[in-house]
Write a protein that holds these residues in place. Structure first.
Motif, mmCIF file in Angstrom:
data_model
loop_
_atom_site.group_PDB
_atom_site.id
_atom_site.type_symbol
_atom_site.label_atom_id
_atom_site.label_comp_id
_atom_site.label_asym_id
_atom_site.label_seq_id
_atom_site.Cartn_x
_atom_site.Cartn_y
_atom_site.Cartn_z
ATOM 1 N N GLU A 190 10.702 3.154 -9.426
ATOM 2 C CA GLU A 190 10.323 1.906 -8.442
ATOM 3 C C GLU A 190 11.552 1.321 -7.751
ATOM 4 N N GLU A 191 12.590 1.260 -8.495
ATOM 5 C CA GLU A 191 13.793 0.845 -7.641
ATOM 6 C C GLU A 191 14.386 1.737 -6.641
ATOM 7 N N VAL A 192 14.224 3.021 -6.805
ATOM 8 C CA VAL A 192 14.501 3.796 -5.899
ATOM 9 C C VAL A 192 13.770 3.804 -4.743
ATOM 10 N N ILE A 193 12.410 3.670 -4.877
ATOM 11 C CA ILE A 193 11.563 3.650 -3.872
ATOM 12 C C ILE A 193 11.719 2.258 -3.061
ATOM 13 N N ASP A 194 11.982 1.281 -3.666
ATOM 14 C CA ASP A 194 12.190 -0.138 -2.980
ATOM 15 C C ASP A 194 13.309 0.252 -2.158
ATOM 16 N N GLN A 195 14.271 0.748 -2.651
ATOM 17 C CA GLN A 195 15.542 0.777 -1.776
ATOM 18 C C GLN A 195 15.532 1.878 -0.528
ATOM 19 N N VAL A 196 14.750 2.814 -0.869
ATOM 20 C CA VAL A 196 14.470 3.789 0.326
ATOM 21 C C VAL A 196 13.548 3.039 1.403
ATOM 22 N N LEU A 197 12.446 2.746 1.037
ATOM 23 C CA LEU A 197 11.720 1.813 1.928
ATOM 24 C C LEU A 197 12.515 0.712 2.757
ATOM 25 N N ARG A 206 0.974 -1.191 -0.037
ATOM 26 C CA ARG A 206 -0.030 -0.037 0.096
ATOM 27 C C ARG A 206 0.937 1.115 -0.078
ATOM 28 N N VAL A 207 2.081 1.418 0.899
ATOM 29 C CA VAL A 207 2.790 2.485 0.974
ATOM 30 C C VAL A 207 3.409 2.479 -0.310
ATOM 31 N N LYS A 208 4.177 1.748 -0.942
ATOM 32 C CA LYS A 208 4.683 1.662 -2.290
ATOM 33 C C LYS A 208 3.780 2.205 -3.478
ATOM 34 N N GLN A 209 2.530 1.567 -3.332
ATOM 35 C CA GLN A 209 1.504 2.040 -4.473
ATOM 36 C C GLN A 209 1.175 3.503 -4.253
ATOM 37 N N GLU A 210 1.015 3.759 -3.135
ATOM 38 C CA GLU A 210 0.739 5.405 -2.602
ATOM 39 C C GLU A 210 1.916 6.219 -3.430
ATOM 40 N N LEU A 211 3.279 5.838 -2.872
ATOM 41 C CA LEU A 211 4.333 6.555 -3.356
ATOM 42 C C LEU A 211 4.382 6.620 -4.736
ATOM 43 N N MET A 212 4.028 5.435 -5.680
ATOM 44 C CA MET A 212 4.231 5.290 -7.206
ATOM 45 C C MET A 212 3.223 6.552 -7.769
ATOM 46 N N THR A 245 13.725 15.113 -3.139
ATOM 47 C CA THR A 245 12.949 15.682 -2.060
ATOM 48 C C THR A 245 11.418 15.266 -1.852
ATOM 49 N N MET A 246 10.865 15.339 -3.129
ATOM 50 C CA MET A 246 9.664 14.864 -3.068
ATOM 51 C C MET A 246 9.227 13.478 -2.651
ATOM 52 N N LEU A 247 10.247 12.459 -3.160
ATOM 53 C CA LEU A 247 10.218 10.987 -2.777
ATOM 54 C C LEU A 247 10.373 11.086 -1.005
ATOM 55 N N VAL A 248 11.414 11.647 -0.683
ATOM 56 C CA VAL A 248 11.504 11.734 0.797
ATOM 57 C C VAL A 248 10.265 12.114 1.698
ATOM 58 N N ARG A 249 9.871 13.422 1.025
ATOM 59 C CA ARG A 249 8.529 13.932 1.648
ATOM 60 C C ARG A 249 7.402 13.087 1.629
ATOM 61 N N SER A 250 7.253 12.354 0.408
ATOM 62 C CA SER A 250 6.108 11.505 0.325
ATOM 63 C C SER A 250 6.066 10.568 1.334
ATOM 64 N N VAL A 251 7.353 9.808 1.449
ATOM 65 C CA VAL A 251 7.612 8.688 2.360
ATOM 66 C C VAL A 251 7.302 9.095 3.757
ATOM 67 N N GLY A 278 18.268 1.300 8.578
ATOM 68 C CA GLY A 278 19.409 1.935 8.286
ATOM 69 C C GLY A 278 19.330 3.407 7.764
ATOM 70 N N HIS A 279 20.140 3.889 6.840
ATOM 71 C CA HIS A 279 20.100 5.419 6.360
ATOM 72 C C HIS A 279 20.175 5.219 4.876
ATOM 73 N N ALA A 280 19.689 6.364 4.103
ATOM 74 C CA ALA A 280 19.780 6.363 2.696
ATOM 75 C C ALA A 280 20.387 7.857 2.473
#
Length: 90
Positions: free
Chosen positions: A18-25, A5-11, A45-51, A32-34
């Motif tokens: 998609e690969e970057v989203i997977d790695q961040v999640l 659900r989180v991945k779909q919302e981010l997409m 920035t939009m990816l991290v803010r959305s996460v 860990g850290h990214a």
């Protein structure tokens, strides 16, 4: 199920990463850290803010300048000789 659900919302916001989203999640879920590096305008920035919004987390950002390198924040490993003549990273 929650990961999907989180991945779909981010997409919905971040297209074609998609690969970057997977790695961040996975970095978040593993504790860990990214460090996101890339050209301006790629949606880092939009990816991290959305996460952070999807997972109800705090959001903060470090703006790097030409005189500031990622290793200034994350540190570096240095190879040093040990007491017994063996070398180890510190």
């Amino acid at each position: 199920e929650q990961l999907k659900r989180v991945k779909q919302e981010l997409m919905n916001f971040i297209v074609g990463q998609e690969e970057v989203i997977d790695q961040v999640l996975w970095s978040i879920f593993s504790g860990g850290h990214a460090l996101l590096e890339g050209l301006p305008g790629l949606g880092k920035t939009m990816l991290v803010r959305s996460v952070s919004e999807c997972l109800d987390l705090a959001f903060s950002r470090i703006q790097f300048t030409p005189d500031l390198m990622p290793s200034d924040i994350t540190g570096t490993m240095i190879l040093q000789p040990g007491d017994e003549g063996r070398q180890e990273f510190v």
